[in-house]
Enzyme design. Structure first.
Site, PDB file in Angstrom:
ATOM      1  N   ARG A  68      59.534 -94.412  33.125  1.00 34.17           N
ATOM      2  CA  ARG A  68      58.289 -94.379  32.661  1.00 34.17           C
ATOM      3  C   ARG A  68      57.341 -95.463  33.577  1.00 34.17           C
ATOM      4  NH1 ARG A  68      62.007 -95.685  28.450  1.00 34.17           N
ATOM      5  NH2 ARG A  68      61.714 -94.279  26.594  1.00 34.17           N
ATOM      6  N   LYS A  80      61.763 -99.354  26.311  1.00 36.89           N
ATOM      7  CA  LYS A  80      60.998 -99.796  25.219  1.00 36.89           C
ATOM      8  C   LYS A  80      61.995-100.397  24.448  1.00 36.89           C
ATOM      9  CE  LYS A  80      58.330 -95.573  24.633  1.00 36.89           C
ATOM     10  NZ  LYS A  80      57.501 -94.528  23.810  1.00 36.89           N
ATOM     11  N   HIS A 118      53.236 -89.755  33.906  1.00 37.81           N
ATOM     12  CA  HIS A 118      54.759 -89.351  33.186  1.00 37.81           C
ATOM     13  C   HIS A 118      54.698 -87.878  33.841  1.00 37.81           C
ATOM     14  CE1 HIS A 118      55.562 -92.444  30.654  1.00 37.81           C
ATOM     15  NE2 HIS A 118      56.066 -91.639  29.803  1.00 37.81           N
ATOM     16  N   ARG A 173      58.103 -87.935  35.746  1.00 35.84           N
ATOM     17  CA  ARG A 173      59.272 -88.257  34.574  1.00 35.84           C
ATOM     18  C   ARG A 173      59.705 -86.748  33.999  1.00 35.84           C
ATOM     19  NH1 ARG A 173      62.029 -91.870  31.031  1.00 35.84           N
ATOM     20  NH2 ARG A 173      61.729 -91.420  28.849  1.00 35.84           N
ATOM     21  N   TYR A 196      63.075 -80.568  26.972  1.00 40.34           N
ATOM     22  CA  TYR A 196      63.203 -80.322  28.360  1.00 40.34           C
ATOM     23  C   TYR A 196      64.243 -79.207  28.622  1.00 40.34           C
ATOM     24  CZ  TYR A 196      60.887 -84.789  28.851  1.00 40.34           C
ATOM     25  OH  TYR A 196      60.035 -85.711  29.044  1.00 40.34           O
TER      26      TYR A 196
END
Length: 317
Positions: A163, A187, A262, A265, A297
């Site tokens: 990230r 996170k 992003h 990513r 994804y």
């Protein structure tokens, strides 16, 4: 100016100054919330405490009747969620009435993803010596320290799926170039170890040797000696700077797709899945708490679907 308008201004200042969100993101929140407030005014609502969950649901229905796409409705609802959470945290309201309003069905969309060739073009567009053709007679020219940093940063983000906050927060001792591994702080302060490919390791090594010392020397005050990626003033690189770096690289590479921090990513995860990696592995690499987040994804194009069917099904031909 109504109380809601003043609160919107406070919220925009908060995400701009304190959270440091990109200017384009702040403008999007501004547009979404002004539209929301305009609709509330048509309903005679000028106090956020008077807004109910049903009002928020009726507003989403209004957007649907207006012909807005599922993606647009989802974005506007996300802005409303953030605004109402801010109002609750600021003790302006006693309840978050928007919290229970769900994203409209059909709003799930695939993230912006680059092809493998587009990623290569993006990374190779950064003007450093290893990217310059020998025929130009410039391969031996000294590299700009900031360009060495940009190359190392984008290679690192694509290699690890980091990230933007994880890349900006990376410290020198978080990357082990001998073992080709990096520690990322995700996170909830959750740490994870991810492999770092050879291209990224080489770019980082060049940056640490020929770029970072020069950037660190430009600091007028105490330097952030632990930070891996520094700006031109010797301070830790910011999220806004990463946005600008990838945008500039995209322009040099003539990539027309939307680019944001992003993007690499998303591309990292998609390319792993396409290369045969299982979803659980990608989940661990991305630091997702739930595998359902990672499953976005696993999309495949109709062409790939047909090709896989024809080559895999025993009675397809």
């Amino acid at each position: 100016m109504t109380d809601i308008e003043r609160l919107i201004d406070q919220f925009l200042a908060y995400i701009d100054v304190e959270r440091g969100l990109a200017k384009a993101t702040v403008r999007a929140y501004d547009s979404d919330l002004r539209k929301y407030n305009g609709w509330l005014a048509t309903q005679g609502i000028q106090d956020l405490n008077a807004v109910t969950t049903q009002d928020v649901e009726r507003y989403i229905a209004f957007l649907d009747d207006s012909g807005e796409s599922a993606r647009s409705k989802a974005r506007r609802l996300a802005s409303i969620h953030a605004f109402h959470r801010f109002a609750l945290n600021e003790h302006v309201v006693s309840n978050d009435v928007a919290a229970q309003v769900k994203v409209p069905k059909g709003a799930t969309t695939l993230p912006d993803v680059l092809t493998v060739d587009e990623v290569a073009s993006l990374l190779d567009a950064i003007p450093v010596s290893q990217n310059r053709p020998q025929s130009e007679g410039m391969a031996d020219m000294p590299d700009d320290p900031a360009m060495l940093r940009d190359k190392a940063l984008l290679e690192f983000m694509y290699a690890t799926g980091a990230r933007v906050s994880e890349a900006c927060g990376a410290n020198l001792d978080d990357v082990d170039l001998e073992s080709n591994v990096a520690r990322l702080m995700g996170k909830g302060s959750k740490q994870r170890l991810v492999p770092v490919g050879s291209y990224a390791c080489e770019a980082i090594a060049r940056y640490l040797k020929n770029g970072r010392p020069q950037l660190e020397s430009k600091a007028k005050g105490p330097t952030e000696r632990r930070a891996l990626f520094l700006n031109k003033r010797g301070k830790r690189l910011s999220r806004q700077s990463v946005w600008e770096i990838i945008r500039a690289a995209g322009e040099r590479a003539h990539i027309d797709k939307p680019l944001h921090p992003h993007t690499l990513r998303h591309s990292f995860a998609t390319h792993l899945i396409q290369g045969g990696a299982d979803v659980r592995t990608v989940q661990e690499l991305l630091g997702h708490a739930s595998v359902t987040t990672t499953q976005i994804y696993t999309h495949v194009s109709p062409e790939n679907l047909i090709e896989t069917y024809l080559t895999s099904h025993p009675r397809a031909r």
